[in-house]
Design an enzyme around this catalytic site. Structure first.
Site, PDB file in Angstrom:
ATOM      1  N   GLU A 110      70.651  -8.093 124.201  1.00  0.00           N
ATOM      2  CA  GLU A 110      70.708  -8.212 125.864  1.00  0.00           C
ATOM      3  C   GLU A 110      70.778  -9.413 126.250  1.00  0.00           C
ATOM      4  O   GLU A 110      71.569  -9.964 126.975  1.00  0.00           O
ATOM      5  CB  GLU A 110      69.552  -7.334 126.762  1.00  0.00           C
ATOM      6  CG  GLU A 110      70.029  -5.992 126.521  1.00  0.00           C
ATOM      7  CD  GLU A 110      71.350  -5.550 127.231  1.00  0.00           C
ATOM      8  OE1 GLU A 110      71.981  -6.335 127.895  1.00  0.00           O
ATOM      9  OE2 GLU A 110      72.080  -4.456 126.930  1.00  0.00           O
TER      10      GLU A 110
ATOM     11  N   CYS B 244      88.401  -0.747 133.047  1.00  0.00           N
ATOM     12  CA  CYS B 244      88.506  -1.291 134.550  1.00  0.00           C
ATOM     13  C   CYS B 244      88.165  -2.766 134.709  1.00  0.00           C
ATOM     14  O   CYS B 244      87.199  -3.365 135.139  1.00  0.00           O
ATOM     15  CB  CYS B 244      87.256  -0.474 135.429  1.00  0.00           C
ATOM     16  SG  CYS B 244      87.276  -0.634 137.091  1.00  0.00           S
TER      17      CYS B 244
ATOM     18  N   CYS C 270      94.166   1.799 134.768  1.00  0.00           N
ATOM     19  CA  CYS C 270      93.745   3.195 135.558  1.00  0.00           C
ATOM     20  C   CYS C 270      94.476   4.528 134.880  1.00  0.00           C
ATOM     21  O   CYS C 270      93.773   5.500 134.665  1.00  0.00           O
ATOM     22  CB  CYS C 270      94.289   3.151 137.123  1.00  0.00           C
ATOM     23  SG  CYS C 270      93.201   1.711 137.727  1.00  0.00           S
TER      24      CYS C 270
ATOM     25  N   CYS D 182      92.091   5.862 132.540  1.00  0.00           N
ATOM     26  CA  CYS D 182      90.542   5.794 132.970  1.00  0.00           C
ATOM     27  C   CYS D 182      90.067   7.168 133.012  1.00  0.00           C
ATOM     28  O   CYS D 182      90.534   8.008 133.517  1.00  0.00           O
ATOM     29  CB  CYS D 182      90.441   5.024 134.091  1.00  0.00           C
ATOM     30  SG  CYS D 182      88.550   5.231 134.883  1.00  0.00           S
TER      31      CYS D 182
HETATM   32 FE1  SF4 Z   1      88.519   1.398 137.671  1.00  0.00          FE
HETATM   33 FE2  SF4 Z   1      89.247   3.604 136.647  1.00  0.00          FE
HETATM   34 FE3  SF4 Z   1      89.385   3.373 139.230  1.00  0.00          FE
HETATM   35 FE4  SF4 Z   1      91.163   2.373 137.807  1.00  0.00          FE
HETATM   36  S1  SF4 Z   1      90.644   4.590 138.174  1.00  0.00           S
HETATM   37  S2  SF4 Z   1      89.917   1.335 139.336  1.00  0.00           S
HETATM   38  S3  SF4 Z   1      90.023   1.821 135.762  1.00  0.00           S
HETATM   39  S4  SF4 Z   1      87.413   3.248 137.970  1.00  0.00           S
END
Ligand code: SF4
Ligand code: ZN
Length: 517
Positions: free
Chosen positions: A90, A246, A253, A256
């Site tokens: 860390e 992200c 996205c 995601c």
């Molecule tokens: Fe982030 Fe997932 Fe939202 Fe896209 S969909 S902004 S990658 S959390």
């Protein structure tokens, strides 16, 4: 059993809160004041929390990177070694990329596999191991922490988040929570840069992400989301999501795992759909049930809502928002590479040690002076010459200093330009050898505890050398770049003042440092 009970209580509490909220939801939203953020920025439905945990952990189990500290945290049965190993990882990962850390981590753990082993090392050895990783105070604090554990805690690493925070130097709220959850299975969330980004986007938190209100809201959110069965994995999954999907720029996205829970994603999606003339009425109706960014009922007073308008071009990258960064301080340092012919025919370089506190504490560098505002460069050059003369015990005028070039090195808060000069000494020119002044051969210098700035300066000198060789071969006139080597044919003999001026071997060099510490 204990964990199940805790999870059960958590669910009952949440369900009670939900029932109460359903009757008074509208009223609550209307009366929520600035100190109590709207439920729009939290996960008020327990089903969403369950979904988030399972989707995130499923994704993590499939795509996670095998990293040495992760393997160690799973395979090491000794909690003391596990805590130590995660602590080291860390600290190394603070401000340094994973890819860079792997090699350093493996070498470190091979050399000092336990906290007691690290406590037995010298700071010089730690600095040497840390060389090139940057932010050198981190290595120093690890060493200080190991000494404290060995001397004051009977070799036992602290075993709770609170005690990690209180007992270990350089361990803050995030690091304590990360070590506690990953190494010790403690149920606590973590908030680092990656988690801030993910949560701000998922819950449309657009106020300054460094403000106290946002910071507290994010910690509270992280603590409410962490999976009580797999806290370490959950936290690493959140961080991994921020690092790989992200991302600050170009978030993916479409890949995601928590897209269905993301307010920012829906904001962009709804906008796009609304802007499309081909929108089907049926689809329109469906989308109209989706939450929108304006769904925060008290956005005018809400401490988590953005004060700046939404920028369509940025999409989900509207979040998180930070205050404008202060530009780094600009500094200019005069530095001189002093070379003398060594006994074995290999050149030796003069290095001085930096003070034990402050920037690059305790590291070795070429004699340098930061250009003071009141001084001209010429005046500062004279001062640098005077300093080198003092070190060498022999007068040196600035006319002997050859200009080599400039090197820029960016620290977190300083933009440092090194104006590099060099001077090559002949036989018998050098007389001094003290605790904070050493002559090192090229190969010893590569291994010594020097900063990246010093390595860049060496590179510049090398490029000057090869440029010089090239121009000589071409028969063209050489520009004043590179280091001019002294014209010595015989093997140099070094005179000795202060008892000894012979070049120390690397081991004796560090022995000297050990005696110091
Ligand atoms: Fe982030 Fe997932 Fe939202 Fe896209 S969909 S902004 S990658 S959390
Ligand atoms: Zn709000």
């Amino acid at each position: 059993m204990h964990k199940c009970k805790r999870a059960g209580l958590e669910m009952v509490e949440t369900a009670k809160r939900k029932r109460k909220r359903s009757k008074t939801a509208v009223k609550e939203e209307e009366t929520t004041n600035a100190s109590s953020p709207s439920t729009y920025h939290t996960f008020h439905d327990p089903a969403d929390v369950v979904l988030l945990r399972s989707q995130l952990l499923n994704w993590y189990d499939k795509v996670k990177r095998e990293l040495p500290w992760r393997t160690m945290a799973v395979t090491e049965s000794d909690a003391n070694i596990r805590t130590y190993g995660v602590w080291v990882s860390e600290i190394m990962l603070q401000q340094t990329q994973v890819a860079t850390v792997i090699d350093y981590y493996n070498k470190w753990m091979t050399r000092w596999p336990t906290v007691q082993d690290l406590a037995g090392a010298t700071l010089e050895e730690v600095n040497q191991m840390w060389a090139g990783l940057g932010y050198y105070s981190r290595g120093k604090r690890l060493h200080e922490g190991a000494l404290k554990v060995a001397q004051e805690l009977k070799g036992q690493m602290p075993c709770t988040v609170d005690s990690l925070l209180k007992q270990l130097p350089g361990v803050g709220r995030y690091t304590a929570a990360a070590i506690g959850s990953i190494a010790l299975g403690q149920v606590t969330g973590v908030v680092d840069g990656n988690v801030i980004r993910v949560l701000c986007r998922m819950r449309a938190i657009g106020a300054d992400s460094t403000s106290p209100a946002v910071t507290e809201a994010l910690w509270s959110l992280a603590n409410s989301l962490v999976d009580p069965e797999r806290p370490g994995d959950f936290n690493q999954a959140m961080m991994e999501l921020g690092a790989r999907v992200c991302t600050p720029k170009g978030p993916v996205c479409s890949q995601c795992p928590v897209q269905s829970l993301c307010h920012s994603y829906y904001k962009v999606h709804v906008k796009q759909e609304n802007n499309s003339r081909k929108l089907l009425a049926k689809r329109d109706r469906k989308l109209s049930t989706l939450p929108d960014i304006e769904d925060c009922m008290n956005s005018r007073t809400c401490p988590l809502c953005p004060t700046e308008p939404w920028d369509d071009e940025l999409g989900v990258q509207n979040f998180p928002r930070k205050p404008a960064k202060k530009p780094p301080r600009v500094e200019r340092t005069l530095t001189c590479v002093v070379i003398r012919p060594g006994e074995e025919g290999e050149d030796e370089y003069l290095l001085t040690q930096r003070p034990n506190k402050g920037l690059l504490a305790g590291l070795w560098e070429f004699p340098s002076l930061v250009l003071e505002e009141k001084n001209t460069e010429m005046k500062q050059k004279q001062a640098l010459c005077a300093e080198i003369s003092r070190i060498l015990g022999t007068p040196l005028t600035e006319s002997l200093l050859q200009y080599v070039g400039e090197v820029v090195h960016i620290f977190s808060h300083i933009r440092q330009t090194y104006a590099v000069h060099s001077v090559c000494l002949k036989d018998g020119d050098t007389q001094t050898q003290t605790e904070n002044v050493q002559w090192l051969t090229r190969s010893a210098l590569q291994e010594a505890a020097v900063s990246t700035g010093v390595k860049k300066i060496m590179k510049l000198c090398d490029s000057g050398d090869s440029q010089k060789e090239q121009t000589s071969k071409d028969g063209k006139r050489q520009k004043h770049a590179g280091i001019k080597k002294p014209q010595t044919s015989k093997k140099p003999k070094l005179s000795a003042a202060n008892g000894s001026s012979r070049q120390l071997s690397l081991s004796s060099f560090f022995k000297t440092a050990k005696q110091e510490s």
